[in-house]
Motif scaffolding. Structure first.
Motif, PDB file in Angstrom:
ATOM      1  N   VAL A 121     -23.792  14.263  18.605  1.00 15.32           N
ATOM      2  CA  VAL A 121     -24.430  14.160  19.915  1.00 15.32           C
ATOM      3  C   VAL A 121     -25.384  12.968  19.893  1.00 15.32           C
ATOM      4  N   PHE A 122     -25.081  11.965  20.696  1.00 14.92           N
ATOM      5  CA  PHE A 122     -25.879  10.739  20.767  1.00 14.92           C
ATOM      6  C   PHE A 122     -26.679  10.770  22.063  1.00 14.92           C
ATOM      7  N   ALA A 123     -27.997  10.671  21.963  1.00 15.53           N
ATOM      8  CA  ALA A 123     -28.865  10.690  23.143  1.00 15.53           C
ATOM      9  C   ALA A 123     -29.414   9.297  23.406  1.00 15.53           C
ATOM     10  N   SER A 124     -29.427   8.908  24.667  1.00 19.42           N
ATOM     11  CA  SER A 124     -29.960   7.595  25.020  1.00 19.42           C
ATOM     12  C   SER A 124     -30.345   7.594  26.491  1.00 19.42           C
ATOM     13  N   SER A 125     -31.099   6.580  26.893  1.00 17.60           N
ATOM     14  CA  SER A 125     -31.483   6.443  28.299  1.00 17.60           C
ATOM     15  C   SER A 125     -31.635   4.973  28.630  1.00 17.60           C
ATOM     16  N   GLY A 126     -31.430   4.644  29.910  1.00 17.90           N
ATOM     17  CA  GLY A 126     -31.554   3.261  30.350  1.00 17.90           C
ATOM     18  C   GLY A 126     -30.760   3.025  31.616  1.00 17.90           C
ATOM     19  N   PRO A 127     -30.505   1.755  31.965  1.00 17.64           N
ATOM     20  CA  PRO A 127     -29.774   1.437  33.196  1.00 17.64           C
ATOM     21  C   PRO A 127     -28.395   2.087  33.212  1.00 17.64           C
ATOM     22  N   PHE A 128     -27.978   2.552  34.371  1.00 20.25           N
ATOM     23  CA  PHE A 128     -26.683   3.204  34.541  1.00 20.25           C
ATOM     24  C   PHE A 128     -25.725   2.252  35.248  1.00 20.25           C
ATOM     25  N   PRO A 129     -24.445   2.104  34.789  1.00 23.41           N
ATOM     26  CA  PRO A 129     -23.808   2.829  33.673  1.00 23.41           C
ATOM     27  C   PRO A 129     -23.834   2.032  32.355  1.00 23.41           C
ATOM     28  N   GLU A 130     -24.555   0.897  32.330  1.00 20.91           N
ATOM     29  CA  GLU A 130     -24.499   0.006  31.167  1.00 20.91           C
ATOM     30  C   GLU A 130     -24.928   0.691  29.878  1.00 20.91           C
ATOM     31  N   THR A 131     -26.003   1.507  29.947  1.00 20.19           N
ATOM     32  CA  THR A 131     -26.513   2.137  28.728  1.00 20.19           C
ATOM     33  C   THR A 131     -25.479   3.046  28.095  1.00 20.19           C
ATOM     34  N   LEU A 132     -24.802   3.854  28.905  1.00 17.70           N
ATOM     35  CA  LEU A 132     -23.791   4.766  28.378  1.00 17.70           C
ATOM     36  C   LEU A 132     -22.645   3.986  27.754  1.00 17.70           C
ATOM     37  N   GLN A 133     -22.193   2.930  28.403  1.00 19.50           N
ATOM     38  CA  GLN A 133     -21.068   2.157  27.879  1.00 19.50           C
ATOM     39  C   GLN A 133     -21.451   1.406  26.610  1.00 19.50           C
ATOM     40  N   ARG A 134     -22.674   0.894  26.537  1.00 20.95           N
ATOM     41  CA  ARG A 134     -23.123   0.236  25.310  1.00 20.95           C
ATOM     42  C   ARG A 134     -23.310   1.251  24.189  1.00 20.95           C
ATOM     43  N   LEU A 135     -23.764   2.462  24.542  1.00 22.38           N
ATOM     44  CA  LEU A 135     -23.929   3.510  23.542  1.00 22.38           C
ATOM     45  C   LEU A 135     -22.591   3.868  22.917  1.00 22.38           C
ATOM     46  N   TRP A 136     -21.558   4.038  23.734  1.00 23.18           N
ATOM     47  CA  TRP A 136     -20.229   4.371  23.224  1.00 23.18           C
ATOM     48  C   TRP A 136     -19.740   3.262  22.288  1.00 23.18           C
ATOM     49  N   ALA A 137     -19.945   2.004  22.669  1.00 22.82           N
ATOM     50  CA  ALA A 137     -19.527   0.901  21.802  1.00 22.82           C
ATOM     51  C   ALA A 137     -20.326   0.888  20.502  1.00 22.82           C
ATOM     52  N   ALA A 138     -21.619   1.197  20.589  1.00 17.78           N
ATOM     53  CA  ALA A 138     -22.478   1.161  19.400  1.00 17.78           C
ATOM     54  C   ALA A 138     -22.113   2.247  18.395  1.00 17.78           C
ATOM     55  N   THR A 139     -21.553   3.359  18.848  1.00 17.93           N
ATOM     56  CA  THR A 139     -21.128   4.374  17.886  1.00 17.93           C
ATOM     57  C   THR A 139     -20.078   3.808  16.941  1.00 17.93           C
ATOM     58  N   ALA A 140     -19.208   2.930  17.470  1.00 18.23           N
ATOM     59  CA  ALA A 140     -18.151   2.335  16.643  1.00 18.23           C
ATOM     60  C   ALA A 140     -18.661   1.195  15.791  1.00 18.23           C
ATOM     61  N   THR A 141     -19.530   0.365  16.360  1.00 15.44           N
ATOM     62  CA  THR A 141     -19.969  -0.831  15.634  1.00 15.44           C
ATOM     63  C   THR A 141     -21.112  -0.564  14.676  1.00 15.44           C
ATOM     64  N   GLU A 142     -21.914   0.481  14.941  1.00 16.81           N
ATOM     65  CA  GLU A 142     -23.118   0.678  14.151  1.00 16.81           C
ATOM     66  C   GLU A 142     -23.196   2.036  13.451  1.00 16.81           C
ATOM     67  N   TRP A 143     -22.743   3.112  14.106  1.00 15.12           N
ATOM     68  CA  TRP A 143     -22.975   4.428  13.522  1.00 15.12           C
ATOM     69  C   TRP A 143     -21.842   4.880  12.600  1.00 15.12           C
ATOM     70  N   PHE A 144     -20.611   4.909  13.100  1.00 13.43           N
ATOM     71  CA  PHE A 144     -19.510   5.398  12.276  1.00 13.43           C
ATOM     72  C   PHE A 144     -19.305   4.594  10.987  1.00 13.43           C
ATOM     73  N   THR A 150     -29.484   3.972  39.437  1.00  9.83           N
ATOM     74  CA  THR A 150     -29.674   2.836  38.535  1.00  9.83           C
ATOM     75  C   THR A 150     -30.091   3.232  37.119  1.00  9.83           C
ATOM     76  N   HIS A 151     -30.370   4.520  36.874  1.00  8.31           N
ATOM     77  CA  HIS A 151     -30.916   4.908  35.566  1.00  8.31           C
ATOM     78  C   HIS A 151     -30.310   6.245  35.134  1.00  8.31           C
ATOM     79  N   ALA A 152     -30.105   6.372  33.825  1.00  9.60           N
ATOM     80  CA  ALA A 152     -29.546   7.626  33.311  1.00  9.60           C
ATOM     81  C   ALA A 152     -30.168   7.970  31.973  1.00  9.60           C
ATOM     82  N   SER A 153     -30.454   9.248  31.788  1.00 15.24           N
ATOM     83  CA  SER A 153     -30.749   9.812  30.471  1.00 15.24           C
ATOM     84  C   SER A 153     -29.607  10.763  30.181  1.00 15.24           C
ATOM     85  N   CYS A 154     -28.940  10.562  29.049  1.00 14.02           N
ATOM     86  CA  CYS A 154     -27.718  11.317  28.831  1.00 14.02           C
ATOM     87  C   CYS A 154     -27.484  11.610  27.356  1.00 14.02           C
TER      88      CYS A 154
END
Length: 292
Positions: free
Chosen positions: A234-257, A279-283
């Motif tokens: 479960v990855f939690a993040s917040s910021g501009p919508f939908p950019e933050t969610l899409q960058r978070l998904w990419a970061a799981t592959a490039t940085e976390w896994f 314009t903003h999401a916490s997810c």
């Protein structure tokens, strides 16, 4: 995983050097030999390379084919067969899809060409996207709600998903919230069904719904995705919508896994919105995982 991806690239190059069609690589067997799964390997390759492994193989084959044509290959059929095509017509379609020009024109004029260099993966943990990560074990459960097939869109708002949500009666949101009885709690955005390395535009199932415990009675007019027991990252993040969610998904592959002992297992991705405005999401992004 980085070493495994580079080994796959090396194998692709070896097959191309041997004039063997790139698609004869058994990705599942290769994954097993490198102590991972085909699902995880394809997802990581596509996330890091920006294209499915099948598309990379096609681009590399057409890059080599173009080099042969520019160098004065005697006839198109010889080049087509060498690169795994049974006819000049099929070869021409694949060639134009990559280079946006016909092979005969390239042989005559020398171009224009769009070459695909050999990929090389490197681990770069930059920490650009703050990620609070929790590994959670969940029993079997079901995701229930209203599903629709939409095209996969990697960047920006997906208008097909927006239209689907807007088409629902507001009373449905209340009914779903009352039905949900387990974590992840609340209204969920569920993406299910695309191939692990699906390209932009590929169909996926989007479900607007909630999670219910195994055995909960579900109304007949709702769609159901049953999930077995398993672990979730479960990855939690917040910021501009939908950019933050899409960058978070990419970061799981490039940085976390690449730097953690977990890999993806088959299953849907789930987004739980804690707060959402225009314009903003916490997810929270829920991804099904298993020990690597």
């Amino acid at each position: 995983m980085i070493g495994t991806l580079n080994a796959l690239v090396d194998l692709i190059e070896e097959r191309l050097e041997e004039d063997r069609p790139g698609q004869d690589i058994d990705i599942a067997e290769f994954a097993r030999a490198h102590a991972t799964t085909e699902y995880h390997l394809r997802r990581m390759f596509a996330s890091l390379a920006g294209m499915p492994v099948s598309e990379y193989i096609r681009r590399r084959r057409m890059t080599r084919a173009a080099a042969e044509l520019v160098s004065g290959a005697p006839d198109l059929l010889t080049v087509a067969v060498r690169h795994g095509y049974g006819s000049v017509e099929a070869f021409g379609r694949a060639f134009r899809a990559v280079h946006d020009t016909a092979p005969a024109q390239v042989r005559r004029d020398g171009g224009p060409l769009r070459t695909q260099p050999t990929l090389r993966f490197r681990l770069s943990v930059e920490g650009r996207i703050p990620m609070d990560v929790t590994i959670i074990d969940r029993p079997a459960l079901s995701l229930v709600g209203h599903a629709v097939e939409v095209p996969l869109i990697h960047e920006g708002v997906n208008p097909h998903i927006q239209a689907h949500i807007a088409s629902l009666d507001p009373r449905e949101h209340v009914r779903l919230k009352e039905l949900g009885n387990t974590d992840p709690a609340g209204i969920l955005a569920v993406s299910d069904g695309p191939e692990p390395d699906a390209a932009e535009g590929a169909p996926l199932t989007y479900l607007h719904g909630v999670a219910v415990s195994d055995g909960t009675p579900v109304p007949d007019d709702l769609d159901v995705i049953a999930l077995p027991a398993g672990s979730w990252a479960v990855f939690a993040s917040s910021g501009p919508f939908p950019e933050t969610l899409q960058r978070l998904w990419a970061a799981t592959a490039t940085e976390w896994f690449p730097s953690n002992p977990w890999r993806l297992r088959p299953g849907p991705s789930i987004v739980r919105y804690l707060e959402l405005t225009a314009t903003h999401a916490s997810c929270e992004l829920w991804l099904p995982v298993e020990r690597a």
